[in-house]
Enzyme design. Structure first.
Site, mmCIF file in Angstrom:
data_model
loop_
_atom_site.group_PDB
_atom_site.id
_atom_site.type_symbol
_atom_site.label_atom_id
_atom_site.label_comp_id
_atom_site.label_asym_id
_atom_site.label_seq_id
_atom_site.Cartn_x
_atom_site.Cartn_y
_atom_site.Cartn_z
ATOM 1 N N GLU A 185 -58.934 3.033 -2.761
ATOM 2 C CA GLU A 185 -59.270 3.088 -1.539
ATOM 3 C C GLU A 185 -59.567 1.465 -0.869
ATOM 4 O OE1 GLU A 185 -63.270 5.222 -2.047
ATOM 5 O OE2 GLU A 185 -62.308 6.871 -1.971
ATOM 6 N N GLU A 198 -58.328 12.861 -3.636
ATOM 7 C CA GLU A 198 -59.674 13.091 -3.685
ATOM 8 C C GLU A 198 -60.440 13.920 -2.754
ATOM 9 O OE1 GLU A 198 -62.154 9.367 -4.250
ATOM 10 O OE2 GLU A 198 -60.884 8.384 -5.282
#
Lengths: 670, 670, 670
Positions: free
Chosen positions: B144, B300
């Site tokens: 991320e 995710e």
């Protein structure tokens, strides 16, 4: 010469090829003055000591050739990158110790001796070079002092503050007494222990905060005065000014006015704020009053939209003309804009300009040109003055003290309260000065003192004398509470005014947010909010009472005959209708008449007179077309479609004003 | 192989005794892939150079033994305590100069050569050790990027920025021109004078801010690429990706996509946001489009609630299945979660996991297991692709520039505006790509360009060519205003599009907060807010006008025939109904049909096809049970209770979808 | 001696001439005790080591001469300027690294060895000098610990924290386990790597945060104990206390109580908060319970308005008396104010004082004097105690953990939730203790446990034993979730209470802001908000269910017979009416009766009894006049107008209480 017309001119943003077109279009737009050089430092001195004035000479010469006067900036508003890189200690710091970095403008600590020295060095160059230049009409020092950097809290500032305190107090004992340092164990043993009021675990000492606001104003002024000293020496014949900002807390306009050859103001109306012309009215009156009626300059306004509010509406058709004439009607002898040609890049590219991105075929350029022509058609206005029988008191020191923390209520907003008191006078069409409490008041029929929280015993005495000699005075709640050091005057609130007001305030009773109480005088009823208080009458009469809430039955508004005059007191914030009614009553008692009786709602009327004649200005701020009857036939100075042709040769006895309409009328013979 | 199914696996949080149970339960849940090692740095290198991979070998071997593929993280997302203690200069600083400390994650300056060197050293170890390991299927670099540390403003970053600028501009004169530094006296004499846009007294230079956003994206990418270079060298056969975030401003997904072997996304629906499936739709379409239709990975999502919003509602029954299928329907070939087993401690212990605190006897584990089984039942979907006739344009550079300060309105929110334009297409059931303006557009029947504030002359030219050759284009307000350096295109707004659009925008007229105006086209009427503008027609026709407010009577929506195509222009933000109606009209003109005609409200339909067959996905996002008629009998690929049995052997011609129902249909013969 | 009456006395703010008048007026106001010296450090030690106690000797002697006892402050609450100048490292820093500067008070890092050494040096001087002084009655250490500086994050604190951690955990492995550092790669190799939870890019480790709150409390307590050690040595016969604050998160009152010879509280009602007497009730009960019923001191309250809220309303007539008596009714043996004489300068000059700016001819001074006289008239109250059959549990550790970030909902506010549970007991007129979970509970008929999020297995076991032995227990949602290190108890929520409660919570379902759901038990219906959860019954009965929303039909309130007792569980926040009804039912089941049956709404009744007699206090917090019937004729101890004369000689059998009325009744024979 007439009303000056023009704007900021930043030719460094454009290739030289464009400059000739600039001059041509300026003439087309009736421009008579430009402000040049505000942000030119990095271009005239791209490296330390490497002066490059050649390009600027050509700008000045071109303007002179076009007969356009220059308000010449000292170019010190935004230090160039090389300076802050060589001296990062000139960068300001906030109360949390966070440095403020370059990339915008005004990134200097006002106390910095390095910044000041470099600024003075530049001004010396400028003044020497352009002394006697035919275009040079006026010096414009710095720019919008304190706009972004209101105060600096760095170690350099701390040191300067300590010097300032030594000079002010002489001894640390005097400082301790003034600052009430016995509270919270703050007694200083030496000036060296004193710091700026940086963020503390809780409320910092109020007197320390108050003095730091004073010091901050003076630090900015010291920058201004350092540059002005050079100018006064090198070009003593050229007047010097700087552009102040409206209701600008860091800069005490009254204190600065003594050092300005002409008052000058930047004012940016918010087209989305319904009553912004009333805020304008207040600030314009303050500008005019600051130097006792001397005409002032509207040094910046926007031709259309600005770009720094969250949502920037343009000025709708006619609004820019109306608001420009409002400045003239209230004493301005210059109407200038930021800026001449709209930038293609940078932080203000979406700020409107006289010459927009869209070029000359735009509403904005047409409205600008039309206004230029119109202003040029009435040159006689220049130098004329207005008279007022009412004075509204304003005082930066009281403002600073009022808005400190640890008060009965943190909701007391000086700017808002000032307008609460100004609005009923403005709407009634009454001419009004805005002056500090130290001003000679005997010439006024009526004085209005809104929330003079900080009031020295001497100033209180002067107010009492004014009333004793026959003056009429209106005082609002939470006035006369503390001395110059934010120390409560002992003897019951408001001690220095108790005898004058004929009452005592036993307790403050600030109202909670969103809460209001009823107030009535037997005839009228209305609401009040923000504040209330327990008034014990000691000679005064109650004119109105609270009729509900914790203080039901207690006085809200009082009147007291004192000497040959009368004083009113208002112990709460009345709603607008009650406030208007009260001011109307007080005005009637004082014998103060409006400029023109029977004005329709929304129409402002002012008069300027002098060697150039007598001018009646009628400005329709309302949304409807209205008719205004004149007391006698007058000549229509603008001869525009707004004005209905009336009786007699070239005169009218009534005027029709469309929404946003403007009329300027003169004596028939003029 | 089918759709990959699984989640983040963090065995270091658990004693080794638990791992065997993990493998057993993973198999029960039909897990085929896990992401391992994201936060393992401190455990594989507890002290500098003291590698301990033994435990991780056992994890990898166990997974390999269970036939579960590993998406192997490079473990660099959260530097261990010993590293930031030895090198505190790797800690990031914000624009106020405040250091961000360890204790969370992502506490590194992306420009830090120290951080990068340590990261590369670790990746070298990892790649060498696990090259050829049977479980290794994919590399997952970092994590991320830019999630918490979007930009760093420290001195190390400043230095890196100056290098970047030298490379970009070559000379300081070029930099000064690009940044319009003539404004506010900001001209640089040397690159060494340049700083990041740290907090300044007022708006920092917009072009400097814009370049810093570009630089920030590239600094993050440089971290990614430094690690990828090692992986490409050591394990050239293993694909490399990283998990991007949705509508994530710091990371330009289009620029990154060139360096990713597969696109991968983390997407966390907000169960309390009513239309979050539309946001999902937009982002999923962008993921699919970024690499021209190549299947992507949902790397995710949450099985239930997250723990980082203020109030975290769980996904109600059926929602997780529905939203997972939405990803597949929009091109995902992997459905993974954060995380496998719910943590007992740490900052995300209340984030749901596939295996909750409550164990296997929980709704969440049952729903996960059911979905795993269901996905495994349709392996043919893998690798199939979708086609779209509509392209929605998106551009990070324009986004970055649009949301800088000092604009006509600060309320222009790129993410919101993108969805305003995507929603009517989504709700109409139209397949849509989301692509950058530089993409080849000739294959699309319709292109929608929402607020391309920054648009280079070249890109504008490409849009004009597209229309000239027969394309249909819709452009929204405040497009084509500035060039790559946030400099206004000279020549009247929007200069590079004026000829194409057949109009000029004379003035921007942003609407005040809470304010709206009426818009009508003679048939429909509605409201518009946020923005309006003064449009002068120069060939275009007005389709709708403002019917009240300052611009009453002026054009609000226009259409212009240009070459063989047509272009529409919208000068305001229409309400949802008007926007839907306009897009329906434009679509009709472009000949773009929905995936399935006559879809009930709330039902999404998509098609994927390829070697594995042709799949029709029907997803009921609404709250009511609906019936969907099929154009021809199809086979029910899931054979679940949602689907009504229809005509013929094993085929249906209509489908009943309960609320949150999902159907996957294939050709009868498949 | 009776109830102590008086206030903070700060003579250093006034010239010595004023002190004699102070003593005279104190006597007039029935003052029996003053707190002196709180902020005297800078005056007794104007320079390092230059002690000047002469003036303070005269203060002490004067008070002794007037028979006024002194609660003598240790003067360490606000270090003098010379100290922070010589040692700027004593200044605290916040989590962002911003130093907090002098200018207010409490500007010291609690961990600073320099600050502590200077404080101890001062206390040594004070204790030695005033040991045996006839005025010295009590030591008052520091002042409002943690009021402004709740935690410091500087390097000195970091070092102290590491010492604290070494002592707590012994090994870094134990720390890693307790802090769950395997998550996000946070494992420490050495204690030296650990830092305070300074601002990180995202949520810092929760266990680190929790330990830092514990450490912060202990750091403050270490300051207190360091001073107390001197006092205990030099004046072992003089009791020691400090003034705690209500619902004050940084200071664990239960932990401090072991080190305080008497509990002491500062409580400032907010006159504009409608139910602040309920908050007062809760805190007063906690003060009384902290040392097992020992009378406590109301060490500070305001005679009227405070000055530190945004809008500070005065206490209306009668309110100060009512609220003072409330403290006595709930166990206080002292009623003191901040401060005796209102300051003319400094940060609290607008805080009301016993002797206002307006002098003795003020409502405030009259009300103070009247109360002093009234309290003096019932000396027998001193030392009497109350009994309660209900215990409300409160636990600082659970509070700290509950309000950490990264939770299912960030809206769980311990202070609010505590009052949600206290209110129905208070309004029902039930006597209640507020105790920590570790307290012996067997003496209570009913125990209420609101949101004990953090609950150790041992404490859970103690609750189970309590019920097993016949106790009645009410537990609210999100209790028993984590252990002492914020690690989820494995085994399904709430693992350590599952058997006791006879249920499992499968999922938390926090409600969105502004959202509520219906709850009904077949008879009553109402709303609930903030939280809901999926309850699986495992032996318990559902008493009420959710009747709409995602969880419609599922249990909301349950009851479980366990051993000889019963336990109730509430899985949501019921509205006030449902909560009252539930508590009434639970109380009835437990056989807990109110102090006086049939009390009118708004009337509080308490009983104190002991050697001095038995006192029934009746306090009308409502706005209407009410009648209260007594169970038997009693004597009116105050003989004030509030009380209606009743039957028999000097006794009454009913009492009329006007709004804000107070009655104190005793046995007829007393």
């Amino acid at each position: 010469m007439g009303i000056r017309f023009g704007g900021d001119y930043n030719p460094e943003q454009w290739p030289e090829e464009v400059w000739a077109e600039d001059l041509k279009l300026m003439k087309a737009a009736h421009v008579t003055m430009v402000t040049a050089g505000i942000f030119s430092w990095a271009k005239v001195e791209p490296r330390y000591g490497a002066w490059d004035f050649g390009w600027f000479d050509r700008v000045m010469d071109g303007l002179a050739g076009a007969g356009i006067a220059v308000c010449l900036a000292t170019m010190t508003a935004s230090p160039p990158p090389w300076l802050s890189r060589a001296h990062p200690e000139i960068l300001p710091e906030d109360a949390d110790g966070r440095r403020r970095w370059p990339g915008g403008r005004q990134h200097y600590c006002p106390s910095s001796p390095v910044y000041r020295a470099h600024a003075v060095r530049l001004v010396e160059q400028l003044a020497t070079r352009y002394a006697g230049h035919p275009a040079l009409a006026l010096w414009h020092v710095g720019n919008e002092y304190g706009c972004h950097t209101r105060q600096c809290y760095c170690d350099v500032s701390a040191d300067d503050f300590r010097h300032w305190l030594r000079a002010r107090y002489g001894s640390v004992d005097a400082l301790n007494a003034a600052w009430s340092t016995a509270f919270w164990s703050q007694a200083y043993g030496d000036f060296d222990e004193v710091l700026p009021p940086r963020t503390a675990p809780t409320f910092p000492n109020p007197a320390q905060q108050l003095d730091y606001l004073r010091f901050g104003d003076e630090a900015l002024r010291a920058c201004y005065l350092a540059e002005k000293a050079v100018l006064d020496r090198v070009t003593p014949e050229v007047p010097v000014t700087t552009n102040l900002m409206p209701q600008h807390k860091p800069v005490d306009a009254f204190a600065w006015s003594a050092h300005m050859d002409t008052m000058a103001l930047d004012f940016y109306q918010d087209p989305y704020a319904p009553d912004d012309h009333i805020r304008a009215g207040y600030v314009f009156d303050l500008m005019r009053s600051a130097r006792s009626g001397q005409p002032w300059m509207l040094l910046e306004q926007a031709p259309g939209a600005v770009n720094w509010r969250p949502r920037n509406g343009p000025k709708p058709p006619g609004a820019m003309r109306l608001w420009s004439w409002q400045a003239v009607a209230q004493g301005a002898d210059a109407v200038l804009y930021f800026q001449w040609r709209q930038s293609l890049g940078g932080a203000e590219k979406f700020h409107s300009a006289m010459l927009p991105h869209g070029g000359t075929d735009t509403r904005v350029f047409r409205e600008v040109t039309d206004l230029g022509r119109e202003l040029a058609s009435v040159p006689g206005i220049e130098g004329t003055r207005s008279r007022a029988e009412v004075a509204l008191l304003a005082d930066w020191h009281s403002w600073w003290a009022l808005e400190l923390d640890s008060k009965p209520s943190t909701a007391l907003d000086h700017s808002r309260i000032a307008l609460d008191h100004y609005r009923p006078l403005f709407e009634a069409g009454v001419a009004c000065d805005v002056v500090p409490p130290q001003r000679e008041l005997s010439g006024y029929r009526l004085v209005v003192a809104p929330n003079l929280y900080l009031l020295t015993a001497d100033d209180a005495q002067r107010l009492a004398s004014y009333v004793r000699e026959g003056g009429q005075l209106l005082v609002s709640f939470f006035s006369g509470i503390v001395d110059a050091h934010d120390r409560v005057h002992p003897g019951g609130y408001p001690a220095p005014l108790r005898e004058l007001l004929g009452l005592r305030v036993e307790e403050f009773w600030p109202l909670d947010e969103g809460r209001s109480v009823a107030v009535g005088d037997g005839v009228r009823t209305g609401r009040a909010d923000l504040w209330s208080e327990v008034i014990d009458l000691e000679g005064a009469d109650a004119l109105a009472h609270f009729t509900d809430g914790d203080l039901a039955g207690r006085p809200a508004v009082t009147r007291h005959a004192y000497g040959r005059g009368t004083v009113w007191y208002v112990g709460t914030r009345l709603d607008a209708a009650l406030m208007r009614a009260l001011l109307d009553d007080v005005r009637a008692a004082a014998g103060v008449a409006p400029v023109l009786p029977g004005l329709p709602e929304g129409v402002q009327a002012t008069v300027r007179e002098g060697l150039g004649g007598r001018y009646l200005f009628l400005l329709n701020h309302g949304a409807r077309t209205v008719e205004v009857g004149l007391p006698a036939p007058m000549r229509d100075a603008l001869a525009v479609v707004d004005v209905k042709v009336g009786v007699g040769a070239g005169t009218v006895d009534r005027v029709t004003l469309s929404a946003r309409g403007v009329a300027v009328l003169t004596e028939p013979g003029a």
